[in-house]
Write a protein that holds these residues in place. Structure first.
Motif, mmCIF file in Angstrom:
data_model
loop_
_atom_site.group_PDB
_atom_site.id
_atom_site.type_symbol
_atom_site.label_atom_id
_atom_site.label_comp_id
_atom_site.label_asym_id
_atom_site.label_seq_id
_atom_site.Cartn_x
_atom_site.Cartn_y
_atom_site.Cartn_z
ATOM 1 N N TYR A 57 0.843 -1.203 0.000
ATOM 2 C CA TYR A 57 0.000 0.000 0.000
ATOM 3 C C TYR A 57 0.875 1.248 0.000
ATOM 4 O O TYR A 57 1.872 1.307 0.723
ATOM 5 N N ASP A 105 -9.323 -0.272 3.860
ATOM 6 C CA ASP A 105 -7.916 -0.716 3.921
ATOM 7 C C ASP A 105 -6.950 0.401 3.513
ATOM 8 O O ASP A 105 -5.744 0.241 3.641
ATOM 9 N N HIS A 106 -7.460 1.535 3.051
ATOM 10 C CA HIS A 106 -6.634 2.723 2.817
ATOM 11 C C HIS A 106 -6.973 3.851 3.796
ATOM 12 O O HIS A 106 -6.127 4.679 4.110
ATOM 13 N N ASP A 185 -5.990 2.534 -6.522
ATOM 14 C CA ASP A 185 -6.826 1.391 -6.898
ATOM 15 C C ASP A 185 -7.305 1.397 -8.354
ATOM 16 O O ASP A 185 -7.286 0.347 -8.993
ATOM 17 N N HIS A 224 -1.007 1.386 -5.303
ATOM 18 C CA HIS A 224 -0.447 0.035 -5.320
ATOM 19 C C HIS A 224 0.519 -0.029 -6.499
ATOM 20 O O HIS A 224 0.471 0.794 -7.408
HETATM 21 ZN ZN LIG Z 1 -6.371 -0.705 -2.593
#
Ligand SMILES: [Zn+2]
Length: 306
Positions: A57, A105-106, A185, A224
């Protein structure tokens, strides 16, 4: 604290310094099959702009004379580490935290970056998703619908919404003086999109990527995969188009998914990271997205009132 794979990071920077027109740094050898977050790193991309990482990340840090702009917190652990690094290296206060989109998740962990005078910014649709799902996110102080520019210390960061692509309220971030575009993303360079394209709106992602390519930038920093350039983003766009077109051709020919996975030819992208591991999953994802909506909705025999 540790620094991830310094050789590869230096190589990435070396390629960047080599200037435009070079191939985007390939991620082919990167072990990024599954998200992992326990290795933290900070690398310099331009004079004022840094990329910080928690495993696979990434976020972006803009350091100005009047304070620091941070993008996604990534996690409580990553944000706690980042806060210490900012204090130790730059001796500047955090002034803004800019959320790229709604995915937890970010977005989780922003509390560790909070303090007096810190302004958290998100797109209104990201905030709405967090409210509805009661997500434990440090909620934004400022939201916007279309476009917002943050000014700090002689630097500008332009946030733009491009419609649905991946997650809710996903925006592009253009660091004007740095000539850097940051997207999380819905654009990746040097690597295939993630597995079966979870959370993607395929047509929306293609539209948003075209809009991103219309913006001025020479360096691309992804949330990413690798750091790249405009050509890397163009190539990602060509990959999406080829994936979409070939899967659609298979559907229109009446073929089932295993047949389409055999027939599709994406070999011109075989040098991209995770090609062998994720090619079939990408095809399955595109097939599902087309069958669920973008293709099915266009069939005359399908009632639209559903
Ligand atoms: Zn992501």
């Amino acid at each position: 604290m540790s620094h991830a794979r310094p050789t590869r990071l230096l190589l990435t920077l070396g390629l960047l310094v080599a200037g435009p027109g070079i191939a985007p740094p390939a991620a082919a050898s990167e072990p990024m099959e599954e998200p992992e977050k326990d290795v933290f790193a900070l690398i310099r991309v331009t004079d004022a702009l840094w990329r910080y990482s928690a495993g696979t990340y990434h976020g972006v840090l803009l350091v100005t004379d009047e304070g620091v702009v941070v993008t996604d917190p990534l996690s409580a652990e990553a944000a706690t580490w980042l806060r210490k690094e900012i204090r130790r290296r730059f001796r500047q206060p955090i002034r803004y935290v800019l959320y790229s989109h709604s995915h937890p998740d970010h977005a989780y962990g922003g509390q560790a970056l909070d303090g007096p005078g810190v302004v958290f910014v998100a797109h209104a649709l990201a905030e709405r998703a967090w409210v509805r799902t009661r997500a434990q996110v440090r909620m934004p102080d400022l939201t916007f619908a279309d476009r917002l520019t943050v000014h700090l210390g002689g630097h500008d960061v332009e946030l733009r919404y491009h419609g649905p692509d991946n997650g809710r309220g996903s925006v592009s971030m253009r660091f004007v003086q740095e000539d850097v575009l940051h997207v999380v993303d819905w654009i990746v360079v040097g690597r295939l999109p993630y597995r079966t394209l979870p959370g993607y709106d395929l047509h929306g992602t293609m539209d948003a990527t075209e809009q991103a390519l219309a913006l001025p930038f020479s360096v691309f920093v992804g949330g990413h995969a690798g750091i790249g350039d405009r050509d890397g983003v163009r190539r990602y766009m060509r990959y999406l188009q080829a994936l979409h077109d070939q899967v659609l051709n298979g559907i229109l020919a009446g073929h089932d998914l295993p047949t389409i996975q055999r027939e599709v030819d994406l070999s011109e992208f075989a040098d991209l990271g995770m090609y062998d591991a994720w090619r079939d999953e990408n095809i399955a994802g595109a097939w599902r997205l087309l069958m669920d909506g973008d293709y099915l909705d266009m069939r005359p025999e399908v009632p639209q009132e559903r």
